[in-house]
Design an enzyme around this catalytic site. Structure first.
Site, PDB file in Angstrom:
ATOM      1  N   ILE A  35      28.854   9.413 -26.130  1.00 59.49           N
ATOM      2  CA  ILE A  35      28.888   9.950 -27.665  1.00 59.49           C
ATOM      3  C   ILE A  35      27.590   9.338 -28.497  1.00 59.49           C
ATOM      4  O   ILE A  35      27.646   8.033 -28.618  1.00 59.49           O
ATOM      5  CB  ILE A  35      30.430   9.711 -28.251  1.00 59.49           C
ATOM      6  N   TYR A  36      26.750   9.974 -28.858  1.00 62.04           N
ATOM      7  CA  TYR A  36      25.543   9.903 -29.592  1.00 62.04           C
ATOM      8  C   TYR A  36      25.195  10.698 -30.638  1.00 62.04           C
ATOM      9  O   TYR A  36      25.540  11.680 -30.592  1.00 62.04           O
ATOM     10  CB  TYR A  36      24.542   9.700 -28.516  1.00 62.04           C
ATOM     11  N   GLY A  84      29.255  10.595 -41.095  1.00 61.11           N
ATOM     12  CA  GLY A  84      30.649  11.014 -40.509  1.00 61.11           C
ATOM     13  C   GLY A  84      30.428  11.608 -39.200  1.00 61.11           C
ATOM     14  O   GLY A  84      31.510  12.311 -38.849  1.00 61.11           O
ATOM     15  N   LEU A  85      29.392  12.012 -38.695  1.00 57.55           N
ATOM     16  CA  LEU A  85      29.097  12.976 -37.460  1.00 57.55           C
ATOM     17  C   LEU A  85      29.840  12.251 -36.034  1.00 57.55           C
ATOM     18  O   LEU A  85      30.308  13.097 -35.312  1.00 57.55           O
ATOM     19  CB  LEU A  85      27.674  13.334 -37.311  1.00 57.55           C
ATOM     20  N   LYS A 100      32.656  10.667 -36.051  1.00 53.43           N
ATOM     21  CA  LYS A 100      34.132  11.161 -36.212  1.00 53.43           C
ATOM     22  C   LYS A 100      34.105  12.556 -35.855  1.00 53.43           C
ATOM     23  O   LYS A 100      35.106  13.166 -35.086  1.00 53.43           O
ATOM     24  CB  LYS A 100      34.553  10.757 -37.600  1.00 53.43           C
ATOM     25  N   ASN A 106      28.427  -4.289 -28.613  1.00 54.24           N
ATOM     26  CA  ASN A 106      28.148  -3.282 -29.748  1.00 54.24           C
ATOM     27  C   ASN A 106      29.222  -3.345 -30.827  1.00 54.24           C
ATOM     28  O   ASN A 106      30.112  -2.343 -30.630  1.00 54.24           O
ATOM     29  CB  ASN A 106      28.192  -1.680 -28.990  1.00 54.24           C
ATOM     30  N   TYR A 126      35.617   2.600 -32.900  1.00 54.94           N
ATOM     31  CA  TYR A 126      36.850   2.832 -32.003  1.00 54.94           C
ATOM     32  C   TYR A 126      38.223   2.438 -32.317  1.00 54.94           C
ATOM     33  O   TYR A 126      39.236   2.994 -32.393  1.00 54.94           O
ATOM     34  CB  TYR A 126      36.590   2.561 -30.308  1.00 54.94           C
TER      35      TYR A 126
END
Length: 174
Positions: free
Chosen positions: A96-97, A106-107, A109, A135, A142
């Site tokens: 997920i990047y 907010g991208l 999410k 990280n 998360y």
């Protein structure tokens, strides 16, 4: 902000490769040696490997576009394509990047919600991922989205063995 998802196909290979390399470097270049970064990128994002992943029916990639500009992507794995747990009741969010130019909007999410949407469509009991122990930004993200740590596994960045925390989010079925 007009957002649109597109499931990737093998025709997207070159764009996926370039975007994957750039977002990975933007995220981890400063905390790894040049040699280890180069070795990892050649292994993880070479064209043959990505082609195989795109053709694997147990893996899915989705691009996220904002006003026609590629701004992020996810990779999901089921069954034998999963890197670790391989529980048929689960789906792995392997990647997920968000492009550095679009961070803080907010991208992440939106991408996570797309992963959850797919998991619910496939009637999965939980979604899981591995995240580097250092990280902090990702770990916080998360945790704020109800993921919790269930284990750990080794992750190799070139010849550097690093530790990933395995995190999961239980999915309640309607």
């Amino acid at each position: 902000m007009e957002l649109k998802f597109k499931q990737c196909t093998v025709e997207d290979l070159e764009v996926l490769q370039a975007f994957s390399i750039q977002t990975y470097k933007d995220t981890f270049d400063a905390v790894n040696t040049e040699e280890n970064m180069k070795a990892y990128l050649q292994e993880a994002y070479n064209a043959d490997k990505l082609r195989g992943e795109l053709l694997n029916t147990n893996s899915m990639f989705f691009f996220l576009y904002s006003l026609g500009n590629l701004c992020g992507y996810i990779k999901l794995n089921e069954f034998t394509a999963q890197t670790d747990i391989k529980d048929p009741e689960s789906i792995e969010l392997e990647r997920i990047y968000v492009s550095k130019d679009y961070q803080g909007q907010g991208l992440g999410k939106k991408l996570l919600n797309k992963a959850l949407e797919v998991a619910y469509e496939k009637d999965k009991a939980f979604i899981w991922l591995g995240v580097w122990e250092h990280n902090d930004r990702a770990l916080s993200f998360y945790k704020n989205h109800a993921f919790y740590r269930v284990g750990q596994h080794a992750f190799f960045m070139g010849d550097d063995e690093q530790l990933d925390f395995v995190m999961r989010k239980d999915l309640t079925r309607p």
